[in-house]
Design a protein around this motif. Structure first.
Motif, PDB file in Angstrom:
ATOM      1  N   LYS A  88      -6.498 -16.583  24.598  1.00  0.00           N
ATOM      2  CA  LYS A  88      -5.412 -17.334  23.986  1.00  0.00           C
ATOM      3  C   LYS A  88      -4.420 -16.347  23.408  1.00  0.00           C
ATOM      4  O   LYS A  88      -4.777 -15.504  22.604  1.00  0.00           O
ATOM      5  CB  LYS A  88      -5.947 -18.266  22.897  1.00  0.00           C
ATOM      6  CG  LYS A  88      -4.881 -19.073  22.159  1.00  0.00           C
ATOM      7  CD  LYS A  88      -4.232 -20.114  23.057  1.00  0.00           C
ATOM      8  CE  LYS A  88      -3.241 -20.963  22.271  1.00  0.00           C
ATOM      9  NZ  LYS A  88      -2.567 -21.957  23.127  1.00  0.00           N
ATOM     10  N   SER A  89      -3.168 -16.428  23.804  1.00  0.00           N
ATOM     11  CA  SER A  89      -2.149 -15.486  23.364  1.00  0.00           C
ATOM     12  C   SER A  89      -1.891 -15.598  21.866  1.00  0.00           C
ATOM     13  O   SER A  89      -2.144 -16.633  21.238  1.00  0.00           O
ATOM     14  CB  SER A  89      -0.833 -15.734  24.116  1.00  0.00           C
ATOM     15  OG  SER A  89      -0.977 -15.465  25.488  1.00  0.00           O
ATOM     16  N   GLY A  90      -1.346 -14.512  21.323  1.00  0.00           N
ATOM     17  CA  GLY A  90      -0.912 -14.542  19.936  1.00  0.00           C
ATOM     18  C   GLY A  90      -1.490 -13.418  19.099  1.00  0.00           C
ATOM     19  O   GLY A  90      -2.249 -12.572  19.582  1.00  0.00           O
ATOM     20  N   GLN A  91      -1.087 -13.394  17.833  1.00  0.00           N
ATOM     21  CA  GLN A  91      -1.555 -12.420  16.863  1.00  0.00           C
ATOM     22  C   GLN A  91      -2.170 -13.149  15.676  1.00  0.00           C
ATOM     23  O   GLN A  91      -1.798 -14.278  15.366  1.00  0.00           O
ATOM     24  CB  GLN A  91      -0.406 -11.533  16.390  1.00  0.00           C
ATOM     25  CG  GLN A  91       0.270 -10.758  17.514  1.00  0.00           C
ATOM     26  CD  GLN A  91       1.453  -9.932  17.024  1.00  0.00           C
ATOM     27  OE1 GLN A  91       1.858 -10.035  15.861  1.00  0.00           O
ATOM     28  NE2 GLN A  91       1.999  -9.116  17.901  1.00  0.00           N
ATOM     29  N   ALA A  92      -3.114 -12.488  15.031  1.00  0.00           N
ATOM     30  CA  ALA A  92      -3.759 -13.073  13.854  1.00  0.00           C
ATOM     31  C   ALA A  92      -4.218 -11.962  12.927  1.00  0.00           C
ATOM     32  O   ALA A  92      -4.564 -10.868  13.371  1.00  0.00           O
ATOM     33  CB  ALA A  92      -4.948 -13.941  14.261  1.00  0.00           C
ATOM     34  N   ASP A 143     -15.122 -22.620  27.090  1.00  0.00           N
ATOM     35  CA  ASP A 143     -15.577 -23.876  26.487  1.00  0.00           C
ATOM     36  C   ASP A 143     -15.545 -23.845  24.960  1.00  0.00           C
ATOM     37  O   ASP A 143     -15.187 -24.842  24.321  1.00  0.00           O
ATOM     38  CB  ASP A 143     -16.999 -24.202  26.950  1.00  0.00           C
ATOM     39  CG  ASP A 143     -17.054 -24.659  28.398  1.00  0.00           C
ATOM     40  OD1 ASP A 143     -15.993 -24.994  28.958  1.00  0.00           O
ATOM     41  OD2 ASP A 143     -18.154 -24.677  28.975  1.00  0.00           O
ATOM     42  N   TYR A 144     -15.927 -22.713  24.372  1.00  0.00           N
ATOM     43  CA  TYR A 144     -16.073 -22.660  22.918  1.00  0.00           C
ATOM     44  C   TYR A 144     -14.870 -22.047  22.195  1.00  0.00           C
ATOM     45  O   TYR A 144     -14.589 -22.420  21.057  1.00  0.00           O
ATOM     46  CB  TYR A 144     -17.332 -21.863  22.538  1.00  0.00           C
ATOM     47  CG  TYR A 144     -18.608 -22.603  22.847  1.00  0.00           C
ATOM     48  CD1 TYR A 144     -19.072 -23.607  22.007  1.00  0.00           C
ATOM     49  CD2 TYR A 144     -19.339 -22.299  23.992  1.00  0.00           C
ATOM     50  CE1 TYR A 144     -20.239 -24.296  22.296  1.00  0.00           C
ATOM     51  CE2 TYR A 144     -20.501 -22.981  24.286  1.00  0.00           C
ATOM     52  CZ  TYR A 144     -20.952 -23.979  23.445  1.00  0.00           C
ATOM     53  OH  TYR A 144     -22.101 -24.666  23.736  1.00  0.00           O
ATOM     54  N   ILE A 145     -14.168 -21.131  22.834  1.00  0.00           N
ATOM     55  CA  ILE A 145     -13.115 -20.388  22.142  1.00  0.00           C
ATOM     56  C   ILE A 145     -11.717 -20.934  22.441  1.00  0.00           C
ATOM     57  O   ILE A 145     -10.909 -21.123  21.532  1.00  0.00           O
ATOM     58  CB  ILE A 145     -13.182 -18.886  22.485  1.00  0.00           C
ATOM     59  CG1 ILE A 145     -14.567 -18.322  22.124  1.00  0.00           C
ATOM     60  CG2 ILE A 145     -12.089 -18.119  21.750  1.00  0.00           C
ATOM     61  CD1 ILE A 145     -14.967 -18.495  20.672  1.00  0.00           C
ATOM     62  N   LYS A 146     -11.413 -21.203  23.685  1.00  0.00           N
ATOM     63  CA  LYS A 146     -10.062 -21.671  24.022  1.00  0.00           C
ATOM     64  C   LYS A 146      -9.649 -22.920  23.252  1.00  0.00           C
ATOM     65  O   LYS A 146      -8.517 -23.023  22.773  1.00  0.00           O
ATOM     66  CB  LYS A 146      -9.938 -21.895  25.526  1.00  0.00           C
ATOM     67  CG  LYS A 146      -9.612 -20.630  26.304  1.00  0.00           C
ATOM     68  CD  LYS A 146      -9.201 -20.957  27.727  1.00  0.00           C
ATOM     69  CE  LYS A 146      -8.724 -19.709  28.454  1.00  0.00           C
ATOM     70  NZ  LYS A 146      -8.279 -20.008  29.835  1.00  0.00           N
ATOM     71  N   PRO A 147     -10.544 -23.917  23.087  1.00  0.00           N
ATOM     72  CA  PRO A 147     -10.133 -25.125  22.359  1.00  0.00           C
ATOM     73  C   PRO A 147      -9.795 -24.883  20.889  1.00  0.00           C
ATOM     74  O   PRO A 147      -9.162 -25.740  20.260  1.00  0.00           O
ATOM     75  CB  PRO A 147     -11.360 -26.043  22.482  1.00  0.00           C
ATOM     76  CG  PRO A 147     -12.079 -25.575  23.694  1.00  0.00           C
ATOM     77  CD  PRO A 147     -11.877 -24.104  23.708  1.00  0.00           C
ATOM     78  N   ALA A 151      -7.217 -14.915  20.861  1.00  0.00           N
ATOM     79  CA  ALA A 151      -8.560 -14.492  21.247  1.00  0.00           C
ATOM     80  C   ALA A 151      -8.509 -13.685  22.537  1.00  0.00           C
ATOM     81  O   ALA A 151      -7.701 -13.966  23.426  1.00  0.00           O
ATOM     82  CB  ALA A 151      -9.469 -15.713  21.429  1.00  0.00           C
ATOM     83  N   TYR A 152      -9.371 -12.677  22.625  1.00  0.00           N
ATOM     84  CA  TYR A 152      -9.494 -11.919  23.867  1.00  0.00           C
ATOM     85  C   TYR A 152     -10.911 -11.387  24.012  1.00  0.00           C
ATOM     86  O   TYR A 152     -11.697 -11.366  23.060  1.00  0.00           O
ATOM     87  CB  TYR A 152      -8.468 -10.784  23.951  1.00  0.00           C
ATOM     88  CG  TYR A 152      -8.633  -9.651  22.964  1.00  0.00           C
ATOM     89  CD1 TYR A 152      -9.282  -8.466  23.319  1.00  0.00           C
ATOM     90  CD2 TYR A 152      -8.102  -9.728  21.678  1.00  0.00           C
ATOM     91  CE1 TYR A 152      -9.413  -7.405  22.423  1.00  0.00           C
ATOM     92  CE2 TYR A 152      -8.219  -8.682  20.780  1.00  0.00           C
ATOM     93  CZ  TYR A 152      -8.876  -7.519  21.163  1.00  0.00           C
ATOM     94  OH  TYR A 152      -8.995  -6.480  20.273  1.00  0.00           O
ATOM     95  N   SER A 153     -11.261 -10.975  25.213  1.00  0.00           N
ATOM     96  CA  SER A 153     -12.595 -10.457  25.498  1.00  0.00           C
ATOM     97  C   SER A 153     -12.483  -9.139  26.251  1.00  0.00           C
ATOM     98  O   SER A 153     -11.424  -8.787  26.772  1.00  0.00           O
ATOM     99  CB  SER A 153     -13.407 -11.464  26.321  1.00  0.00           C
ATOM    100  OG  SER A 153     -12.812 -11.658  27.597  1.00  0.00           O
ATOM    101  N   GLY A 154     -13.601  -8.422  26.305  1.00  0.00           N
ATOM    102  CA  GLY A 154     -13.656  -7.155  27.024  1.00  0.00           C
ATOM    103  C   GLY A 154     -13.468  -5.929  26.148  1.00  0.00           C
ATOM    104  O   GLY A 154     -13.409  -4.805  26.659  1.00  0.00           O
TER     105      GLY A 154
END
Length: 350
Positions: free
Chosen positions: A213-217, A302-306, A311-314
């Motif tokens: 999910k794009s963005g900054q936090a 399923d758990y993170i995008k909603p 958010a990112y992985s890797g």
């Protein structure tokens, strides 16, 4: 990876070590009054304490090589009394491993504590740790995997910022060594980003990040091993995840169990509180047998995008060679499009 379980009670065996007793439960920090507790910056010539609070040390060479690593940094070494002990798959009985933790925090000569390995068993110690001792003697604690239990409990109970990173038996590449020096000698706020080298390839194939999910936090960095975090749900040893940046990693798990653990974090309300999410590596994770399996990508979707949060992985977090050294409890900013995590404050006292 061995799985961790919580014991409602521990059998106490008569030894030369004092019997376990529960830590005073009135010593804890709530979210409303939590303050960060910082250890001192390290200097060459300082003494490093080596402990094995979880899995057994199988070979003497593991201890020898751990000593060599930190002697090459210029440190003096003090070994925990019980690092060569064994009790099943643990590095000694609970009383022994607990005694080494307490002795290292009480020893004024010791400036930092390094775990030789992870494994299993650290969660068993949490009810018996003297958190007031730790609060009175804040020191660097470095480790990951099963050491997640100690890192989480120390932050929850005392506010101590500990460090999720290479243990003694990890592969200490020059990259990891440089990161160690920048963090612990120079106390430099860092940006954690995957390597971008393409080599002889037209595009980058290795160590890629995936934006969920794009963005900054911005938030408090909390997390560690997925199994350990899910196992601590409902206990008194997990901090408040409201407005946190959650990072996770795992090793040697089938995806069915990974899905179950993410479900537990969801049902416990943790995922709905966080402001950002970073997944590292799921090393040697594969499908369950039987009728097929979800993929890790599907579980994260399923758990993170909603959640609708950046958010990112890797990320270079987990059971890998060139892993980040992350200060757990520090303020960070993530950029999910670039796959970066930026430390916003110093995490040691100069």
């Amino acid at each position: 990876m061995d799985k961790r379980t919580f014991l409602k009670s521990l059998g106490l065996v008569a030894t030369g070590i004092p019997a376990l007793s529960f830590a005073q439960e009135d010593f804890f920090i709530t979210k409303a009054d939590q303050k960060k507790l910082l250890a001192q910056v390290l200097r060459k010539g300082d003494t490093i304490g080596l402990i094995a609070p979880a899995g057994v040390i199988d070979t003497e060479e593991a201890i020898v090589m751990t000593r060599e690593i930190f002697e090459n940094f210029g440190f003096k070494i003090k070994e925990g009394k019980h690092i060569r002990s064994r009790y099943g798959n643990f590095a000694g009985k609970d009383e022994e491993r607990l005694a080494d933790i307490h002795s290292m925090f009480a020893d004024q000569e010791v400036k930092a504590i390094v775990c030789i390995r992870g494994g299993a068993g650290a969660s068993r110690l949490l009810p018996y740790i003297d958190y007031q001792l730790i609060a009175n003697n804040p020191k660097v604690l470095l480790g990951y995997s099963d050491i997640t239990a100690l890192i989480m409990a120390f932050y929850k109970k005392t506010g101590l910022i500990s460090f999720h990173g290479a243990v003694g038996i990890s592969t200490w590449s020059n990259t990891v060594a440089k990161n160690f020096e920048n963090q612990f000698f120079l106390n430099q706020p860092a940006q954690f980003a995957n390597p971008t080298e393409k080599g002889d390839n037209f595009i980058q194939y290795k160590e890629r990040i995936t934006t969920l999910k794009s963005g900054q936090a911005t938030g408090t960095l909390l997390g560690g091993n997925l199994t350990l975090l899910s196992g601590l749900c409902g206990s008194a040893y997990l901090p408040d995840f409201k407005n946190a940046i959650l990072f996770l990693e795992e090793v040697d798990e089938n995806i069915e169990r990974v899905d179950r653990m993410f479900c537990q974090l969801k049902l416990a309300g943790i995922l709905d509180q966080i402001k950002g999410f970073v997944f590292g590596k799921c090393t040697d994770c594969g499908p369950a047998g039987g009728y097929g399996s979800l993929t890790l990508e599907q579980v994260l979707n399923d758990y993170i995008k909603p959640l609708g949060i950046p958010a990112y992985s890797g990320a270079m977090i987990g059971h890998i060679a060139n892993q980040f050294i992350l200060p757990v409890g520090a303020q960070v900013k993530i950029d999910a499009d670039k796959g970066t995590m930026t430390l916003l404050e110093k995490v040691l006292k100069d």
